[in-house]
Design a protein around this motif. Structure first.
Motif, PDB file in Angstrom:
ATOM      1  N   ALA A 148       0.809  -1.219   0.000  1.00 41.25           N
ATOM      2  CA  ALA A 148       0.000   0.000   0.000  1.00 41.25           C
ATOM      3  C   ALA A 148       0.842   1.269   0.000  1.00 41.25           C
ATOM      4  O   ALA A 148       0.545   2.211  -0.749  1.00 41.25           O
ATOM      5  N   GLY A 149       1.871   1.333   0.847  1.00 39.75           N
ATOM      6  CA  GLY A 149       2.673   2.550   0.924  1.00 39.75           C
ATOM      7  C   GLY A 149       3.299   2.906  -0.406  1.00 39.75           C
ATOM      8  O   GLY A 149       3.239   4.059  -0.862  1.00 39.75           O
ATOM      9  N   ARG A 150       3.896   1.926  -1.060  1.00 42.25           N
ATOM     10  CA  ARG A 150       4.534   2.154  -2.366  1.00 42.25           C
ATOM     11  C   ARG A 150       3.504   2.512  -3.426  1.00 42.25           C
ATOM     12  O   ARG A 150       3.691   3.468  -4.196  1.00 42.25           O
TER      13      ARG A 150
ATOM     14  N   THR B 178       2.947   3.685  11.300  1.00 41.38           N
ATOM     15  CA  THR B 178       3.615   4.161  10.089  1.00 41.38           C
ATOM     16  C   THR B 178       4.557   3.137   9.506  1.00 41.38           C
ATOM     17  O   THR B 178       4.578   2.909   8.289  1.00 41.38           O
ATOM     18  N   TYR B 179       5.356   2.495  10.351  1.00 43.47           N
ATOM     19  CA  TYR B 179       6.372   1.558   9.850  1.00 43.47           C
ATOM     20  C   TYR B 179       5.828   0.144   9.737  1.00 43.47           C
ATOM     21  O   TYR B 179       6.189  -0.595   8.826  1.00 43.47           O
ATOM     22  N   VAL B 180       4.956  -0.228  10.647  1.00 41.51           N
ATOM     23  CA  VAL B 180       4.375  -1.570  10.601  1.00 41.51           C
ATOM     24  C   VAL B 180       3.645  -1.793   9.283  1.00 41.51           C
ATOM     25  O   VAL B 180       3.730  -2.863   8.673  1.00 41.51           O
ATOM     26  N   THR B 181       2.926  -0.771   8.825  1.00 39.08           N
ATOM     27  CA  THR B 181       2.137  -0.884   7.594  1.00 39.08           C
ATOM     28  C   THR B 181       2.908  -0.414   6.359  1.00 39.08           C
ATOM     29  O   THR B 181       2.351  -0.419   5.263  1.00 39.08           O
TER      30      THR B 181
ATOM     31  N   PHE C  10       5.173   6.209   1.748  1.00 38.22           N
ATOM     32  CA  PHE C  10       4.378   7.337   1.268  1.00 38.22           C
ATOM     33  C   PHE C  10       4.816   8.618   1.972  1.00 38.22           C
ATOM     34  O   PHE C  10       4.984   9.670   1.323  1.00 38.22           O
ATOM     35  N   GLY C  11       4.994   8.558   3.283  1.00 35.38           N
ATOM     36  CA  GLY C  11       5.374   9.741   4.040  1.00 35.38           C
ATOM     37  C   GLY C  11       6.689  10.335   3.596  1.00 35.38           C
ATOM     38  O   GLY C  11       6.855  11.562   3.594  1.00 35.38           O
ATOM     39  N   ALA C  12       7.625   9.463   3.201  1.00 43.43           N
ATOM     40  CA  ALA C  12       8.930   9.954   2.756  1.00 43.43           C
ATOM     41  C   ALA C  12       8.831  10.679   1.423  1.00 43.43           C
ATOM     42  O   ALA C  12       9.539  11.665   1.184  1.00 43.43           O
ATOM     43  N   ARG C  13       7.956  10.208   0.559  1.00 45.78           N
ATOM     44  CA  ARG C  13       7.844  10.793  -0.781  1.00 45.78           C
ATOM     45  C   ARG C  13       6.858  11.952  -0.850  1.00 45.78           C
ATOM     46  O   ARG C  13       6.999  12.847  -1.688  1.00 45.78           O
TER      47      ARG C  13
ATOM     48  N   CYS D 278      -5.230   4.147   7.348  1.00 40.28           N
ATOM     49  CA  CYS D 278      -4.769   2.780   7.577  1.00 40.28           C
ATOM     50  C   CYS D 278      -4.513   2.509   9.051  1.00 40.28           C
ATOM     51  O   CYS D 278      -3.908   3.333   9.753  1.00 40.28           O
ATOM     52  N   THR D 279      -4.981   1.355   9.509  1.00 40.03           N
ATOM     53  CA  THR D 279      -4.656   0.834  10.829  1.00 40.03           C
ATOM     54  C   THR D 279      -5.021  -0.653  10.830  1.00 40.03           C
ATOM     55  O   THR D 279      -5.504  -1.185   9.831  1.00 40.03           O
TER      56      THR D 279
END
Length: 361
Positions: free
Chosen positions: A37-39, A59-62, A67-70, A102-103
């Motif tokens: 999902a993040g990518r 944030t890291y588990v999922t 996404f946050g970095a980009r 997301c959670t």
């Protein structure tokens, strides 16, 4: 499973001492996990300024950190406030944005049910809820962290689309295929350790199940992480001379009733497989579809019965409940052998004796 904590002088834990080689533990549960999902959301956001993402302390588990970095200006962190996150997403959607929040599934679908129903579905807002670690994949965290009722609960919410991803490729296909969907969508996602069953996103169509293996005897209808286990079961059955079709029912609402009935009519029996209670989920949807189409193929619903799951390492629980490849093969074999005349085989085909045998191993 070893549970002793080895505390180092700097206060850190020796993770190796916590590992269970047959499963994974509190510390190691996310190591090697693959969440697409993040990518995928970051890629979509590159060209779609409407996409924003919210996360509730995971944030890291999922892997939403990608996404946050980009897109840091479009990444919102809510802390442990899942219902607030859902309400905020509704507000964002009224401004023309497409929020993805997301959670864990237990906190989105179960804890946040009222917010999904009233804040998102009632006004028909295009909010996408990503419920990860669905079913019993958070096994040792206990009932508060299990999500074995989310399909049954959310299928009753008017205007809510419900989809279930078998692997990271399916996650990507479902995310990309629903960007322009008018209303809210609930994504049921596993623990990020699913075996790859799809070779490309073009294999999956939202309007019908994806057939991944074909046989004439028994139809295995599976969803989510159970798809990989159903494929393993089909391989075992083939070695015994039982030919099984495996179909991934990734779209649970709107349910592809006509396509499911057509598949069932071509087989001698049907076994539905879900990491979920058998009440109100994939099995119930299937029985309803066959009844409406007047298809008389007997059906057995395989999953959790009227019970809360035990607490234990997830892979151990899959074996205990007959939700691994071997257990599903056993259920399908018994269903094939009995060839019941009635449409629904209600009594468990994975029995208390089977559960006890797992514990003796």
């Amino acid at each position: 499973m070893r549970t002793a904590m080895n505390i180092a002088p700097d206060g850190s834990r020796n993770v190796a001492d916590l590992r269970d080689p047959a499963s994974f533990d509190h510390v190691g549960r996310d190591e090697g996990a693959d969440f697409a999902a993040g990518r995928v959301l970051a890629d979509l956001a590159d060209t779609d300024p409407r996409i924003v993402v919210g996360c509730a302390d995971l944030t890291y588990v999922t892997r939403l950190a990608v996404f946050g970095a980009r897109h840091p200006e479009r990444f919102l962190y809510y802390g442990i406030a899942e219902r607030n996150m859902l309400g905020a997403a509704a507000g964002l959607a009224t401004t023309g944005l497409i929020p993805y929040v997301c959670t864990f599934a237990c906190f989105s679908a179960i804890l946040g049910y009222e917010n999904i129903r009233t804040d998102l579905a009632y006004p028909g807002l295009p909010v996408r809820v990503l419920g990860t670690h669905a079913g019993i994949s958070m096994g040792f965290f206990g009932t508060s962290h299990h999500a074995t009722e989310d399909i049954a609960a959310l299928r009753a919410v008017a205007g809510l689309m419900v989809v279930s991803a078998a692997d990271p490729v399916a996650t990507e296909a479902l995310l990309r295929g629903t960007v322009e969907h008018d209303g809210p969508v609930y994504f049921r996602i596993g623990r990020g350790r699913e075996q790859t069953v799809y070779t490309g996103v073009d294999q999956l169509r939202l309007d019908r199940p994806t057939v991944l293996a074909r046989g004439d005897d028994v139809l295995l209808l599976a969803t989510g992480v159970m798809v990989q286990e159903a494929l393993a079961a089909a391989r075992s059955l083939a070695a015994e001379g039982v030919a099984a079709t495996v179909a991934d029912v990734h779209t649970l609402k709107p349910f592809p009733a006509a396509a499911v009935a057509e598949l069932a009519a071509a087989h001698r029996s049907v076994v539905t497989v879900e990491e979920h209670t058998v009440e109100g989920g994939l099995g119930t949807l299937t029985v309803e579809a066959l009844a409406a189409a007047d298809v008389g193929t007997p059906v057995h619903k395989h999953g959790l019965r009227d019970e809360f799951a035990l607490v234990g390492p997830p892979t151990h629980l899959y074996r205990y409940y007959g939700l691994d490849g071997a257990g599903i093969a056993t259920v399908a074999r018994r269903m094939h052998e009995r060839r019941a005349a009635t449409r629904l085989v209600a009594e468990p085909l994975w029995t208390a004796d089977d559960r006890a045998a797992v514990l003796r191993r």
